[in-house]
Design an enzyme around this catalytic site. Structure first.
Site, PDB file in Angstrom:
ATOM      1  N   HIS A 172      -2.815   9.061  42.778  1.00 17.92           N
ATOM      2  CA  HIS A 172      -1.828   9.583  41.820  1.00 17.92           C
ATOM      3  C   HIS A 172      -1.080   8.444  41.115  1.00 17.92           C
ATOM      4  O   HIS A 172      -0.343   8.702  40.175  1.00 17.92           O
ATOM      5  CB  HIS A 172      -0.853  10.565  42.487  1.00 17.92           C
ATOM      6  CG  HIS A 172       0.047   9.970  43.509  1.00 17.92           C
ATOM      7  ND1 HIS A 172       0.467  10.663  44.612  1.00 17.92           N
ATOM      8  CD2 HIS A 172       0.605   8.753  43.611  1.00 17.92           C
ATOM      9  CE1 HIS A 172       1.244   9.889  45.338  1.00 17.92           C
ATOM     10  NE2 HIS A 172       1.346   8.721  44.756  1.00 17.92           N
ATOM     11  N   HIS A 173      -1.257   7.202  41.611  1.00 14.37           N
ATOM     12  CA  HIS A 173      -0.666   6.057  40.910  1.00 14.37           C
ATOM     13  C   HIS A 173      -1.510   5.653  39.709  1.00 14.37           C
ATOM     14  O   HIS A 173      -1.120   4.760  38.968  1.00 14.37           O
ATOM     15  CB  HIS A 173      -0.548   4.866  41.848  1.00 14.37           C
ATOM     16  CG  HIS A 173       0.429   5.091  42.962  1.00 14.37           C
ATOM     17  ND1 HIS A 173       1.752   4.751  42.878  1.00 14.37           N
ATOM     18  CD2 HIS A 173       0.286   5.661  44.175  1.00 14.37           C
ATOM     19  CE1 HIS A 173       2.379   5.076  43.997  1.00 14.37           C
ATOM     20  NE2 HIS A 173       1.507   5.630  44.805  1.00 14.37           N
ATOM     21  N   LYS A 176      12.431  18.291  56.239  1.00 13.03           N
ATOM     22  CA  LYS A 176      13.439  17.310  56.648  1.00 13.03           C
ATOM     23  C   LYS A 176      14.764  17.548  55.930  1.00 13.03           C
ATOM     24  O   LYS A 176      15.819  17.573  56.563  1.00 13.03           O
ATOM     25  CB  LYS A 176      12.946  15.895  56.328  1.00 13.03           C
ATOM     26  CG  LYS A 176      11.835  15.478  57.243  1.00 13.03           C
ATOM     27  CD  LYS A 176      11.460  14.053  56.978  1.00 13.03           C
ATOM     28  CE  LYS A 176      11.005  13.369  58.235  1.00 13.03           C
ATOM     29  NZ  LYS A 176      11.936  13.293  59.320  1.00 13.03           N
ATOM     30  N   TYR A 230       5.935   4.721  52.013  1.00  5.63           N
ATOM     31  CA  TYR A 230       6.480   5.477  53.151  1.00  5.63           C
ATOM     32  C   TYR A 230       6.948   4.552  54.252  1.00  5.63           C
ATOM     33  O   TYR A 230       7.851   4.894  55.016  1.00  5.63           O
ATOM     34  CB  TYR A 230       5.453   6.501  53.653  1.00  5.63           C
ATOM     35  CG  TYR A 230       5.254   7.595  52.636  1.00  5.63           C
ATOM     36  CD1 TYR A 230       6.344   8.090  51.941  1.00  5.63           C
ATOM     37  CD2 TYR A 230       4.015   8.107  52.338  1.00  5.63           C
ATOM     38  CE1 TYR A 230       6.192   9.057  50.979  1.00  5.63           C
ATOM     39  CE2 TYR A 230       3.853   9.078  51.374  1.00  5.63           C
ATOM     40  CZ  TYR A 230       4.956   9.547  50.692  1.00  5.63           C
ATOM     41  OH  TYR A 230       4.796  10.503  49.740  1.00  5.63           O
ATOM     42  N   ARG A 254       7.603   0.583  30.656  1.00  4.97           N
ATOM     43  CA  ARG A 254       8.213  -0.354  31.602  1.00  4.97           C
ATOM     44  C   ARG A 254       7.688  -1.763  31.336  1.00  4.97           C
ATOM     45  O   ARG A 254       6.757  -1.948  30.565  1.00  4.97           O
ATOM     46  CB  ARG A 254       7.939   0.080  33.040  1.00  4.97           C
ATOM     47  CG  ARG A 254       6.503   0.309  33.377  1.00  4.97           C
ATOM     48  CD  ARG A 254       6.309   0.978  34.726  1.00  4.97           C
ATOM     49  NE  ARG A 254       6.644   0.087  35.827  1.00  4.97           N
ATOM     50  CZ  ARG A 254       6.020   0.111  37.004  1.00  4.97           C
ATOM     51  NH1 ARG A 254       5.029   0.963  37.215  1.00  4.97           N
ATOM     52  NH2 ARG A 254       6.366  -0.689  37.975  1.00  4.97           N
ATOM     53  N   HIS A 272       0.368   3.289  48.673  1.00  5.06           N
ATOM     54  CA  HIS A 272       1.111   4.519  48.913  1.00  5.06           C
ATOM     55  C   HIS A 272       1.682   4.610  50.317  1.00  5.06           C
ATOM     56  O   HIS A 272       2.865   4.875  50.474  1.00  5.06           O
ATOM     57  CB  HIS A 272       0.365   5.779  48.502  1.00  5.06           C
ATOM     58  CG  HIS A 272       1.369   6.880  48.313  1.00  5.06           C
ATOM     59  ND1 HIS A 272       2.142   6.984  47.185  1.00  5.06           N
ATOM     60  CD2 HIS A 272       1.833   7.797  49.171  1.00  5.06           C
ATOM     61  CE1 HIS A 272       3.024   7.950  47.351  1.00  5.06           C
ATOM     62  NE2 HIS A 272       2.852   8.461  48.556  1.00  5.06           N
ATOM     63  N   SER A 294      18.860  10.601  60.262  1.00  5.88           N
ATOM     64  CA  SER A 294      18.822  11.579  61.342  1.00  5.88           C
ATOM     65  C   SER A 294      19.692  11.172  62.526  1.00  5.88           C
ATOM     66  O   SER A 294      19.976  11.989  63.397  1.00  5.88           O
ATOM     67  CB  SER A 294      17.382  11.779  61.837  1.00  5.88           C
ATOM     68  OG  SER A 294      16.546  12.148  60.773  1.00  5.88           O
ATOM     69  N   HIS A 350      11.194  -9.686  41.218  1.00 10.82           N
ATOM     70  CA  HIS A 350      12.204  -8.743  41.707  1.00 10.82           C
ATOM     71  C   HIS A 350      11.551  -7.759  42.681  1.00 10.82           C
ATOM     72  O   HIS A 350      12.066  -7.515  43.772  1.00 10.82           O
ATOM     73  CB  HIS A 350      12.836  -8.004  40.522  1.00 10.82           C
ATOM     74  CG  HIS A 350      13.620  -6.777  40.898  1.00 10.82           C
ATOM     75  ND1 HIS A 350      14.861  -6.833  41.496  1.00 10.82           N
ATOM     76  CD2 HIS A 350      13.333  -5.459  40.785  1.00 10.82           C
ATOM     77  CE1 HIS A 350      15.298  -5.605  41.719  1.00 10.82           C
ATOM     78  NE2 HIS A 350      14.396  -4.747  41.307  1.00 10.82           N
ATOM     79  N   ASP A 362      14.240  -5.855  76.372  1.00  8.78           N
ATOM     80  CA  ASP A 362      13.933  -6.625  75.161  1.00  8.78           C
ATOM     81  C   ASP A 362      12.714  -5.981  74.514  1.00  8.78           C
ATOM     82  O   ASP A 362      12.189  -4.987  75.005  1.00  8.78           O
ATOM     83  CB  ASP A 362      13.652  -8.104  75.512  1.00  8.78           C
ATOM     84  CG  ASP A 362      13.922  -9.028  74.324  1.00  8.78           C
ATOM     85  OD1 ASP A 362      13.511  -8.672  73.203  1.00  8.78           O
ATOM     86  OD2 ASP A 362      14.553 -10.074  74.515  1.00  8.78           O
ATOM     87  N   GLU A 395       2.528   2.190  51.944  1.00  9.98           N
ATOM     88  CA  GLU A 395       3.593   1.191  51.906  1.00  9.98           C
ATOM     89  C   GLU A 395       4.930   1.811  51.473  1.00  9.98           C
ATOM     90  O   GLU A 395       5.972   1.487  52.034  1.00  9.98           O
ATOM     91  CB  GLU A 395       3.203   0.046  50.954  1.00  9.98           C
ATOM     92  CG  GLU A 395       4.327  -0.896  50.556  1.00  9.98           C
ATOM     93  CD  GLU A 395       4.804  -1.795  51.682  1.00  9.98           C
ATOM     94  OE1 GLU A 395       4.091  -1.872  52.700  1.00  9.98           O
ATOM     95  OE2 GLU A 395       5.876  -2.392  51.543  1.00  9.98           O
ATOM     96  N   SER A 417       3.058 -11.320  59.205  1.00 10.56           N
ATOM     97  CA  SER A 417       4.341 -11.094  59.864  1.00 10.56           C
ATOM     98  C   SER A 417       4.582  -9.605  60.106  1.00 10.56           C
ATOM     99  O   SER A 417       4.985  -9.194  61.196  1.00 10.56           O
ATOM    100  CB  SER A 417       5.454 -11.678  58.999  1.00 10.56           C
ATOM    101  OG  SER A 417       6.699 -11.171  59.385  1.00 10.56           O
ATOM    102  N   SER A 418       4.299  -8.779  59.087  1.00  9.38           N
ATOM    103  CA  SER A 418       4.527  -7.336  59.235  1.00  9.38           C
ATOM    104  C   SER A 418       3.627  -6.738  60.298  1.00  9.38           C
ATOM    105  O   SER A 418       4.047  -5.874  61.068  1.00  9.38           O
ATOM    106  CB  SER A 418       4.241  -6.598  57.925  1.00  9.38           C
ATOM    107  OG  SER A 418       5.064  -7.068  56.933  1.00  9.38           O
ATOM    108  N   TRP A 439       4.014  -6.666  40.258  1.00 13.47           N
ATOM    109  CA  TRP A 439       3.906  -6.857  41.709  1.00 13.47           C
ATOM    110  C   TRP A 439       2.609  -6.276  42.251  1.00 13.47           C
ATOM    111  O   TRP A 439       2.192  -6.614  43.354  1.00 13.47           O
ATOM    112  CB  TRP A 439       5.094  -6.212  42.434  1.00 13.47           C
ATOM    113  CG  TRP A 439       5.001  -4.731  42.619  1.00 13.47           C
ATOM    114  CD1 TRP A 439       5.304  -3.776  41.702  1.00 13.47           C
ATOM    115  CD2 TRP A 439       4.579  -4.037  43.792  1.00 13.47           C
ATOM    116  NE1 TRP A 439       5.096  -2.532  42.228  1.00 13.47           N
ATOM    117  CE2 TRP A 439       4.650  -2.661  43.510  1.00 13.47           C
ATOM    118  CE3 TRP A 439       4.146  -4.441  45.063  1.00 13.47           C
ATOM    119  CZ2 TRP A 439       4.303  -1.677  44.447  1.00 13.47           C
ATOM    120  CZ3 TRP A 439       3.797  -3.465  45.981  1.00 13.47           C
ATOM    121  CH2 TRP A 439       3.878  -2.098  45.674  1.00 13.47           C
ATOM    122  N   THR A 494       8.562  17.037  53.621  1.00 12.41           N
ATOM    123  CA  THR A 494       9.802  16.421  53.160  1.00 12.41           C
ATOM    124  C   THR A 494      10.880  17.486  53.002  1.00 12.41           C
ATOM    125  O   THR A 494      12.046  17.271  53.351  1.00 12.41           O
ATOM    126  CB  THR A 494       9.581  15.673  51.833  1.00 12.41           C
ATOM    127  OG1 THR A 494       8.384  14.910  51.938  1.00 12.41           O
ATOM    128  CG2 THR A 494      10.724  14.737  51.537  1.00 12.41           C
TER     129      THR A 494
END
Lengths: 181, 536
Positions: B305-306, B334, B260, B453, B256, B271, B80, B109, B258, B172-173, B145, B331
């Site tokens: 922090h993870h 924003k 963002y 979890r 991390h 925006s 998932h 283009d 990632e 690809s990314s 994951w 943040t």
């Protein structure tokens, strides 16, 4: 205009590809950097944990520190592995010997490699091993039972607030399929 | 300019899309076609990942094991996440970038159209490889994951397939990101200065830089896992002098930034939408740009922090705790700017606006729970509980996903040339907004009460809130079926859309007709159009 745009695109693309390659290399550079950081912060000083130390005996008879011995095996079926005594009271600066026993349950010839860890991590810099079965892989014939020594001195410079040190070994079967991979 | 334009015409005629499926879709180098392919692919993946979430919530509806065995349950949570992150979110953002960036900056283009085609067509193959692991002996990857060793190394046949799939998605990314940067740097129309770019372009520029800096680090970590497994290295194997905790550091150095990568383009879309339906220019455009850049920079120095619970020196915990909290400052800038944009505006509540406003509220809730998790001593209680699950789903579902849906509702008339059924779209919004809270809010309670979890069964004191959460999940899942129906019927026909579509729309993408012609901005837009669009 068109031509100029193509050249600019190509040069920027090449630069960005180089950045991406550099980032790939940086991922691998994190491996040695990690060891350096662990040593600086004192989380785990690999050299100190896995290499013999030379230190003269200067016993501090007034002080007593408890050293606990812990044994772990990463997976079931390879070994019986345990310390002979689970803890001893020691004077900093004096040489002591503790022993671990291991019995090969794998049913074949193999090598065992012990990986040491010291807790609390602050104590790892003061726990000096002059000899240890963890320095080299240990050969075992099938069903062999072995007693293995570790000689250590607790450095008298050990910070005052530490009165208990835990020495833990994880004993890996280096010939197991999961270790060979 | 005029000369180059005629030369351009000669080899690239303006008759429109090429005929034939192969020419039109497989070999296409047109940014709109590739954008469509990305969005359709992402849509399929969203429903596939959603189906896996339904299996998870069905199993957790009651305590005990009802429908699936624990191994398959673990595959569901793992797949998932991989499908949603790498197959849903990221391609959806790349698809929106492909469609909108050239239109928004007045370019004909993307800068590297052939690479664009290649980076899309890697994705279906990566996911065929990843999803086919379900049919291998040991089943699909089930170790989470994050692919932590040593567990991931025990994955059996699925392990190498998942690893190479991750490599392909990463390639690809990276190509997609390089394409976006080159386009934004080199292809802007004359007069479209960096600080006149729409915020969607800005947030994507910073996202693209994050991508090329961290996706290769993930590739490195995955490569190390592969060599550990097959070639006898010991990067993460303690038996050979390696350290499994080091994997976590390398992974989260990617991980991390990632997260963002998944949210920054959402900031851009919101925006764009809020000023349109508030009929006011965006409040604090430049501070938005600087805040996005600050978030991008800070994302590189907060990763640990993870993993507060792995055993870290006190100084390390303090450093990562404080830098994490620092992210709340840009943040907050924003969120303040978005609120100030709506302040005293002439608000109307078309579907894109509804999704944008709920993004603002619900993303902020996810931000607050993130701040709670940032507190290192408290994290020892929250770590690996449903509180974490609630937190990241609040920032990803009513955060990123609502922004994607809002963006699609915002630009769909421009793409298809038709208006869609507003009433049905509002139903889609209200059902989604209500059920998403029924689904995820109780998970905060479960986590604080200690439910871990990634477990298929749980102690009975967690039963009530799990049942509520599952009902929310089924409602949310069903409500999403409205979305593809609406898109399908809007593409098929409907009231003709004007070029501007919305009363308050502004920016270059609204200066081309609806539907946007197959080739747009072959000739650079007039400077007045750029200045009018960028009046902030």
């Amino acid at each position: 205009m068109e031509q100029h745009g193509k050249v600019a695109n190509r040069s920027l693309t090449i630069k960005l590809v180089l950045v991406a390659l550099g980032a790939f290399g940086f991922g691998f550079a994190l491996v040695p950097l990690y060891d350096v950081l662990c040593t600086i912060t004192g989380v785990a000083n690999k050299a100190n944990l896995t290499q013999a130390a030379r230190i003269a005996e200067h016993p501090d008879e007034a002080r007593e520190v408890t050293v606990e011995f812990v044994a772990q095996v990463p997976s079931v079926g390879s070994w019986e592995f345990a310390p002979v005594v689970t803890s001893m009271k020691v004077h900093p600066g004096r040489l002591y010997e503790a022993t671990y026993t291991a019995r090969n349950l794998s049913g074949r010839d193999t090598y065992g490699q012990a990986v040491p860890d010291v807790a609390p991590s602050k104590a790892s810099a003061y726990f000096r091993k002059t000899e240890c079965f963890c320095f080299t892989p240990q050969h075992f014939t099938a069903t062999e039972n072995k007693t293995m020594p570790v000689r250590f001195i607790v450095d008298p410079a050990l910070p005052e607030y530490i009165d208990r040190i835990t020495l833990a070994y994880t004993f890996y079967d280096t010939q197991a399929p999961s270790a060979k991979r | 300019m005029a000369n180059s334009h005629t030369a351009h015409d000669a080899h690239d005629d303006h008759h429109g899309a090429p005929q034939g499926f192969m020419q039109r879709w497989v070999l296409t180098t047109n940014h709109k076609d590739i954008g469509t392919l990305y969005l359709v692919f992402a849509g399929i993946m969203f429903f596939l990942g959603g189906a896996m979430a339904m299996v998870i919530r069905a199993e957790l509806f009651q305590p005990g094991l009802q429908f699936v065995d624990p191994q398959f349950f673990n595959s569901m949570t793992t797949m998932h996440a991989l499908v949603m992150i790498f197959g849903g979110m990221m391609p959806a953002w790349v698809g929106l970038a492909n469609w909108m960036i050239p239109l928004q900056i007045g370019a004909a283009d993307m800068a590297l159209p052939r690479m664009n085609n290649f980076s899309f067509w890697l994705m279906p193959f990566a996911f065929i490889l990843l999803l086919s692991t379900f049919f291998t002996g040991g089943g699909a990857p089930a170790g989470g994951w994050t692919l932590y060793p040593p567990l991931v190394l025990q994955g059996g046949d699925s392990f190498p397939m998942a690893m190479f799939a991750v490599h392909m998605m990463g390639a690809s990314s990276i190509m997609g990101a390089i394409n976006v940067i080159v386009t934004l740097m080199n292809m802007r129309a004359p007069g479209m200065t960096l600080l006149r770019m729409p915020l969607f372009c800005w947030t994507w520029l910073i996202t693209a830089y994050l991508l090329i800096l961290v996706m290769p680090v993930l590739a490195g970590a995955v490569t190390m896992l592969i060599t550990d497994h097959f070639f006898g290295t010991s990067f993460f194997s303690a038996a050979g002098g390696g350290d499994p905790v080091m994997y976590q550091h390398i992974f989260w150095f990617f991980g991390h930034p990632e997260v963002y990568i998944l949210i920054l383009p959402a900031f851009g879309v919101v925006s764009e939408i809020l000023p349109t339906f508030s009929r006011k220019p965006l409040f604090g455009y430049e501070s938005m740009v600087y805040a996005t850049a600050s978030i991008g920079f800070l994302s590189f120095i907060v990763w640990a922090h993870h993993m507060f619970t792995v055993g870290m020196p006190l100084a390390g915990q303090l450093f990562f705790m404080l830098t994490t909290m620092l992210i709340a400052v840009p943040t907050g800038v924003k969120v303040f700017n978005w609120s100030a944009t709506m302040w005293k505006g002439s608000l109307t509540f078309e579907p894109p606006m509804l999704f944008a406003i709920s993004f603002l509220f619900l993303f902020t809730i996810g931000g607050f729970s993130g701040l709670m998790l940032a507190i290192a001593p408290a994290d020892f209680q929250y770590h690996d509980t449903y509180f974490v699950v609630a937190h990241f789903h609040y920032v990803l579902v009513p955060g990123s996903l609502f922004a994607i849906i809002g963006g699609v509702y915002y630009w769909l008339p421009k793409w298809s040339g038709h208006m869609y059924n507003m009433t049905l779209a509002k139903w889609h919004f209200w059902l989604s907004a209500i059920f998403v809270n029924v689904l995820f809010f109780p998970q905060h309670f479960l986590g604080l009460a200690g439910m871990p979890r990634r477990i298929p069964d749980y102690a009975t004191q967690f039963a009530d809130w799990n049942a509520v959460s599952s009902i929310g999940a089924f409602g949310f899942g069903l409500a999403q079926l409205i979305f593809p129906y609406l898109i399908w019927s809007c593409v098929r026909g409907g009231e003709k859309a004007t070029a501007h579509v919305w009363e308050g729309s502004h920016g270059l993408e609204w200066e081309v007709p609806s539907p946007a012609p197959y080739h747009s901005w072959s000739e650079a837009p007039a400077i007045e159009l750029i200045e009018r669009g960028a009046a902030h």
